[in-house]
Design a protein around this motif. Structure first.
Motif, mmCIF file in Angstrom:
data_model
loop_
_atom_site.group_PDB
_atom_site.id
_atom_site.type_symbol
_atom_site.label_atom_id
_atom_site.label_comp_id
_atom_site.label_asym_id
_atom_site.label_seq_id
_atom_site.Cartn_x
_atom_site.Cartn_y
_atom_site.Cartn_z
ATOM 1 N N ASN A 93 88.596 68.470 108.960
ATOM 2 C CA ASN A 93 87.520 67.721 108.324
ATOM 3 C C ASN A 93 87.850 67.332 106.886
ATOM 4 O OD1 ASN A 93 86.002 67.770 110.647
ATOM 5 N ND2 ASN A 93 84.765 69.522 110.043
ATOM 6 N N LEU A 94 88.716 68.101 106.235
ATOM 7 C CA LEU A 94 89.132 67.743 104.875
ATOM 8 C C LEU A 94 89.941 66.446 104.851
ATOM 9 C CD1 LEU A 94 90.074 71.131 103.162
ATOM 10 C CD2 LEU A 94 88.397 69.454 102.354
ATOM 11 N N ARG A 95 90.511 66.077 105.993
ATOM 12 C CA ARG A 95 91.209 64.790 106.049
ATOM 13 C C ARG A 95 90.268 63.633 105.727
ATOM 14 N NH1 ARG A 95 95.152 64.639 111.406
ATOM 15 N NH2 ARG A 95 96.706 66.152 110.657
ATOM 16 N N HIS A 96 88.992 63.832 105.990
ATOM 17 C CA HIS A 96 88.032 62.735 105.879
ATOM 18 C C HIS A 96 86.937 63.026 104.857
ATOM 19 C CE1 HIS A 96 90.182 61.324 109.358
ATOM 20 N NE2 HIS A 96 89.975 62.492 109.934
ATOM 21 N N ASP A 97 87.168 64.038 104.056
ATOM 22 C CA ASP A 97 86.296 64.370 102.923
ATOM 23 C C ASP A 97 87.120 64.138 101.667
ATOM 24 O OD1 ASP A 97 84.974 65.552 100.819
ATOM 25 O OD2 ASP A 97 84.602 67.461 101.825
ATOM 26 N N TRP A 98 86.838 63.051 100.976
ATOM 27 C CA TRP A 98 87.685 62.640 99.855
ATOM 28 C C TRP A 98 87.158 63.104 98.496
ATOM 29 C CZ3 TRP A 98 89.648 56.922 100.626
ATOM 30 C CH2 TRP A 98 90.357 56.847 101.831
ATOM 31 N N ASN A 99 86.163 63.960 98.494
ATOM 32 C CA ASN A 99 85.551 64.354 97.228
ATOM 33 C C ASN A 99 85.606 65.847 96.950
ATOM 34 O OD1 ASN A 99 84.143 61.706 96.264
ATOM 35 N ND2 ASN A 99 83.581 61.881 98.421
ATOM 36 N N SER A 100 85.575 66.666 97.983
ATOM 37 C CA SER A 100 85.508 68.110 97.784
ATOM 38 C C SER A 100 86.819 68.661 97.250
ATOM 39 C CB SER A 100 85.173 68.810 99.109
ATOM 40 O OG SER A 100 83.914 68.407 99.587
ATOM 41 N N LEU A 101 86.706 69.623 96.346
ATOM 42 C CA LEU A 101 87.867 70.356 95.878
ATOM 43 C C LEU A 101 88.091 71.563 96.783
ATOM 44 C CD1 LEU A 101 87.212 70.269 92.013
ATOM 45 C CD2 LEU A 101 88.694 68.776 93.367
ATOM 46 N N LEU A 102 89.289 72.114 96.741
ATOM 47 C CA LEU A 102 89.622 73.266 97.559
ATOM 48 C C LEU A 102 89.051 74.528 96.926
ATOM 49 C CD1 LEU A 102 93.377 72.408 98.207
ATOM 50 C CD2 LEU A 102 91.392 71.757 99.592
ATOM 51 N N SER A 103 88.455 75.376 97.746
ATOM 52 C CA SER A 103 87.922 76.634 97.232
ATOM 53 C C SER A 103 87.659 77.579 98.389
ATOM 54 C CB SER A 103 86.632 76.410 96.442
ATOM 55 O OG SER A 103 85.518 76.257 97.294
ATOM 56 N N ASP A 104 87.236 78.809 98.065
ATOM 57 C CA ASP A 104 86.883 79.791 99.084
ATOM 58 C C ASP A 104 85.374 79.866 99.300
ATOM 59 O OD1 ASP A 104 86.144 80.939 96.697
ATOM 60 O OD2 ASP A 104 87.654 82.521 96.747
ATOM 61 N N ASP A 105 84.627 78.900 98.754
ATOM 62 C CA ASP A 105 83.176 78.862 98.892
ATOM 63 C C ASP A 105 82.802 77.650 99.745
ATOM 64 O OD1 ASP A 105 80.412 78.626 98.638
ATOM 65 O OD2 ASP A 105 80.395 79.224 96.535
ATOM 66 N N GLU A 106 82.353 77.908 100.968
ATOM 67 C CA GLU A 106 82.066 76.808 101.893
ATOM 68 C C GLU A 106 80.863 75.968 101.464
ATOM 69 O OE1 GLU A 106 81.940 77.777 106.000
ATOM 70 O OE2 GLU A 106 83.666 79.128 105.891
ATOM 71 N N SER A 107 80.053 76.475 100.568
ATOM 72 C CA SER A 107 78.929 75.677 100.091
ATOM 73 C C SER A 107 79.386 74.563 99.157
ATOM 74 C CB SER A 107 77.911 76.566 99.376
ATOM 75 O OG SER A 107 78.411 77.025 98.121
ATOM 76 N N LEU A 108 80.611 74.670 98.642
ATOM 77 C CA LEU A 108 81.123 73.674 97.697
ATOM 78 C C LEU A 108 81.862 72.572 98.452
ATOM 79 C CD1 LEU A 108 82.273 76.087 94.862
ATOM 80 C CD2 LEU A 108 80.353 74.478 94.797
ATOM 81 N N GLN A 109 81.115 71.885 99.280
ATOM 82 C CA GLN A 109 81.593 70.705 99.975
ATOM 83 C C GLN A 109 80.645 69.553 99.665
ATOM 84 O OE1 GLN A 109 81.904 71.688 104.128
ATOM 85 N NE2 GLN A 109 83.288 73.415 103.752
ATOM 86 N N MET A 110 81.215 68.374 99.456
ATOM 87 C CA MET A 110 80.420 67.248 98.990
ATOM 88 C C MET A 110 79.328 66.851 99.969
ATOM 89 S SD MET A 110 80.078 65.521 96.302
ATOM 90 C CE MET A 110 79.090 64.114 95.812
ATOM 91 N N ARG A 111 79.518 67.165 101.235
ATOM 92 C CA ARG A 111 78.494 66.800 102.222
ATOM 93 C C ARG A 111 77.172 67.509 101.974
ATOM 94 N NH1 ARG A 111 78.195 70.396 106.683
ATOM 95 N NH2 ARG A 111 79.634 72.164 106.523
ATOM 96 N N HIS A 112 77.200 68.612 101.220
ATOM 97 C CA HIS A 112 75.972 69.320 100.877
ATOM 98 C C HIS A 112 75.279 68.711 99.647
ATOM 99 C CE1 HIS A 112 77.007 72.264 103.826
ATOM 100 N NE2 HIS A 112 78.052 72.733 103.161
ATOM 101 N N TYR A 113 75.959 67.770 98.991
ATOM 102 C CA TYR A 113 75.428 67.188 97.756
ATOM 103 C C TYR A 113 74.976 65.744 97.922
ATOM 104 C CZ TYR A 113 76.983 71.300 95.237
ATOM 105 O OH TYR A 113 77.136 72.598 94.795
ATOM 106 N N SER A 114 75.485 65.075 98.939
ATOM 107 C CA SER A 114 75.075 63.686 99.161
ATOM 108 C C SER A 114 75.242 63.352 100.641
ATOM 109 C CB SER A 114 75.927 62.729 98.322
ATOM 110 O OG SER A 114 75.610 61.379 98.631
ATOM 111 N N ARG A 115 74.330 62.556 101.149
ATOM 112 C CA ARG A 115 74.415 62.077 102.523
ATOM 113 C C ARG A 115 75.033 60.686 102.588
ATOM 114 N NH1 ARG A 115 71.297 64.781 106.219
ATOM 115 N NH2 ARG A 115 71.080 62.893 107.492
ATOM 116 N N GLU A 116 75.291 60.075 101.448
ATOM 117 C CA GLU A 116 75.800 58.712 101.410
ATOM 118 C C GLU A 116 77.306 58.692 101.643
ATOM 119 O OE1 GLU A 116 74.382 56.122 98.337
ATOM 120 O OE2 GLU A 116 72.716 57.467 97.866
ATOM 121 N N PHE A 117 77.759 57.655 102.329
ATOM 122 C CA PHE A 117 79.182 57.514 102.632
ATOM 123 C C PHE A 117 79.986 57.330 101.352
ATOM 124 C CE2 PHE A 117 82.905 55.219 104.442
ATOM 125 C CZ PHE A 117 83.294 56.179 105.355
ATOM 126 N N PHE A 118 79.454 56.552 100.421
ATOM 127 C CA PHE A 118 80.022 56.434 99.083
ATOM 128 C C PHE A 118 79.018 57.068 98.115
ATOM 129 C CE2 PHE A 118 81.856 52.719 101.328
ATOM 130 C CZ PHE A 118 83.198 53.066 101.219
#
Length: 637
Positions: A93-118
């Motif tokens: 899924n990280l192949r298609h998530d162009w905003n999230s940084l790498l971490s050990d906290d699964e809550s830190l994914q951009m999909r939790h911060y915005s529903r918009e494609f851009f």
């Protein structure tokens, strides 16, 4: 006592000294100083933090990601936020998530911060600050760094170190310096009349200010087209000029080129709705103010004057222009807007410590190990490192440099702390499955294609292999000295497009653009895995003299895995069978898998066994049962 707690105490002490008002105060010394708390600085900071290194991140703003508080000016990112892929595999899924940084906290994914494609830029600022706080990164805000100077073994320990100052004159000292300031300084060319133009960085967001105006935009990147799209409903006409032709990201496969979300002006140009684009070098132009107060563009002295030659824009006398009757820029403009991109800020260094510039001053010049040319101990991460893969891969963008930052961290861990590059060592019978898994899931080599690759080290006995992920391909000749891992033979896995598939003007939608035949895998155009087998690693001379279209020197054996429309390389015949045959050829081993009873039969029948069954010759066969005993008796008879 927890080392991270100690680091935070030292940071508070540093802040106390900083605000003490003493010009001669010297803060605590750090092993690693990271300059900039944007996504690049936070990403390398995360790796330093988890390795329990002595580090600090300096940020001139009052929060993380200050660049995104203001840019992009129209507040929409062009990095995709694909929340659904139909899969639950996090790495895929990280192949298609162009905003999230790498971490050990699964809550830190951009999909939790915005529903918009851009996503909106404001959501990303919130994400970066949550990333900083939740992971406990050691960031010192309101600290603008300058006067960076390298000292070559001048202290009592004869070690090299860096010093720098903040805006209050406080001095900081560190052993290693990682610059992650980004490419944030607007590029302002020098030409007569440039003062009549306005910059993207100061552009009004009020669309009403452009009502009924004619606008000339200088530049042809995403910021230029983003600006045009923002005001296109209000203007009379928008013309766009730059010295290079339009580069469309879907044609070049370079995400920094013009993205479809911004290219509305191409429609109004090609459908003859008054707007247009043309080529011209801004360095050879001149802006003049006409008698009616509008702005006229002159290129190569195309315009002729009836007024005396000594007249300037500041003259109160009337100027009459003689313009060729078919000159495309003969109409005057109400506004001229510069959207010429950004460049690295070299002013933060003292002269003897400043890195060299590359790509017309846009980026610092760095080596494949992300170190500055000629300045030991200085490294670059984030967008700053993009000079290594400019217009080749995604290293200038979050979904690319999160992986190059991890590669840099692995390099520093071995170079400075003797921690070898992470690896997995397994029996050779697991190699085929390991490769299949990586080429179908790995996000680092997928996004940083032709730049980062997986390295498979084959040991002398041929019974096991060692797997290193996401190693910089331009340093494969130095694998042992950069990783602490070595072997007798090597297989390198790279993700590549067809060599002549991409580029401005290429017809990438041609009917024969793809193939599905494994026998034609070498002419695959879309992104696909390529395996390079070397009996010995390439030499430095071979690496330095690579032809421009070659990724690695000519190997002893080469294997392309045929492109796949779904980027799913699991087809039993088209992908897996031919891959296994390639591995068997270079390894001189039968890599087929067998059922237990098949191995038992082969062990009783043949002297030489497939690798998968060799354990039976070492006394690790099946536990006896009545069926097997009967089988053995029938074979012996």
């Amino acid at each position: 006592m927890d080392q991270n707690f100690i680091l935070k105490i030292l940071t508070l002490l540093s802040c106390f000294i900083q605000h003490s008002g003493s010009e001669d105060a010297v803060s605590v010394s750090w092993d690693y100083c990271v300059i900039g708390a944007g996504p690049g600085g936070l990403q390398i900071g995360y790796f330093l933090d988890r390795a329990a290194r002595n580090y600090v991140i300096f940020e001139k703003g009052n929060s993380s990601g200050t660049f995104f508080q203001y840019y992009p000016r129209h507040r929409k990112l062009i990095s995709i936020n694909k929340r659904h892929t139909g899969k639950t595999n996090k790495e895929f899924n990280l192949r298609h998530d162009w905003n999230s940084l790498l971490s050990d906290d699964e809550s830190l994914q951009m999909r939790h911060y915005s529903r918009e494609f851009f996503p909106p830029a404001d959501d990303y600022v919130r994400y970066l600050n949550d990333y900083t706080q939740k992971l406990g990164l050691n960031v010192q805000y309101n600290t603008e760094i300058s006067n960076i100077h390298r000292h070559a073994g001048q202290n009592t320990n004869h070690t090299e170190y860096f010093t720098m100052r903040n805006q209050k004159g406080v001095v900081y000292t560190c052993k290693y310096l990682i610059i992650t300031t980004g490419i944030a300084t607007p590029r302002v060319p020098t030409f007569p009349g440039v003062e009549l133009s306005e910059g993207y960085e100061n552009l009004s967001m009020d669309q009403e200010e452009f009502e009924g105006q004619s606008v000339l935009i200088l530049g042809r990147g995403n910021s230029a087209f983003e600006t045009a799209d923002h005001i296109i409903a209000n203007t009379n006409v928008i013309h766009m000029m730059a010295r290079s032709r339009v580069r469309l990201a879907w044609a070049t496969h370079y995400v920094g080129d013009l993205r479809a979300v911004n290219n509305g002006l191409l429609d109004t140009y090609q459908l003859k709705s008054l707007d247009g684009i043309l080529e011209g070098d801004v360095r050879e132009m001149m802006l003049l103010k006409s008698p009616d107060g509008k702005i006229v563009l002159d290129i190569d002295n195309t315009l002729k004057f009836k007024a005396p030659a000594h007249m300037t824009n500041d003259s109160n006398q009337d100027v009459e222009y003689i313009i060729p009757d078919n000159f495309p820029l003969r109409e005057s403009y109400d506004r001229v807007i510069r959207c010429l991109g950004f460049q690295f800020d070299f002013s933060i260094f003292e002269n003897d410590t400043a890195p060299e510039a590359s790509y017309s001053g846009k980026y610092p010049s760095i080596k494949p190990d992300y170190g500055a040319e000629g300045i030991p101990g200085m490294y670059f991460a984030g967008t700053n490192s993009h000079s290594l893969d400019f217009r080749k891969s995604a290293g200038g963008f979050i979904h690319g440099f999160r992986y190059t930052a991890r590669a840099l961290h692995h390099i520093l861990e071995y170079r400075n702390h003797q921690v070898p590059w992470p690896s997995v060592k397994q029996p050779i019978t697991g190699l085929l499955d390991h490769i299949i898994k990586r080429m179908n899931e790995a996000s680092g080599i997928y996004q940083m294609f032709v730049v980062l690759g997986d390295v498979i080290i084959l040991h002398g006995n041929g019974l096991d292999y060692e797997y290193l992920e996401e190693f910089p391909l331009k340093m494969v000749h130095r694998v042992p000295e950069m990783t602490g891992r070595s072997g007798s033979q090597y297989i390198i896995i790279s993700m590549e497009y067809g060599k002549h598939f991409s580029g401005p003007g290429e017809d990438i939608f041609r009917s024969e653009r793809a193939t599905g035949d494994p026998q034609e895998a070498h002419v695959s155009n879309f992104l696909h895995p390529v395996l390079y087998y070397y009996k010995t690693l390439p030499t430095e001379d071979q690496m330095m003299n690579l032809p421009i279209y070659e990724i690695l020197p000519t190997p002893d054996a080469l294997h392309h895995i045929v492109e796949d429309f779904l980027t799913d390389w699991t087809a039993p015949i088209s992908h897996i069978l031919v891959l296994r045959r390639f591995l068997e050829t270079v390894l001189h081993r039968d890599l087929r898998h067998f059922w237990d009873h098949q191995c038992f039969e082969l062990a009783l029948t043949y002297d030489d066994l497939p690798t998968f069954c060799e354990s039976y010759m070492k006394g690790h066969g099946l536990l006896g049962n009545e069926e097997l005993w009967l089988l053995s008796e029938s074979v012996s008879v």
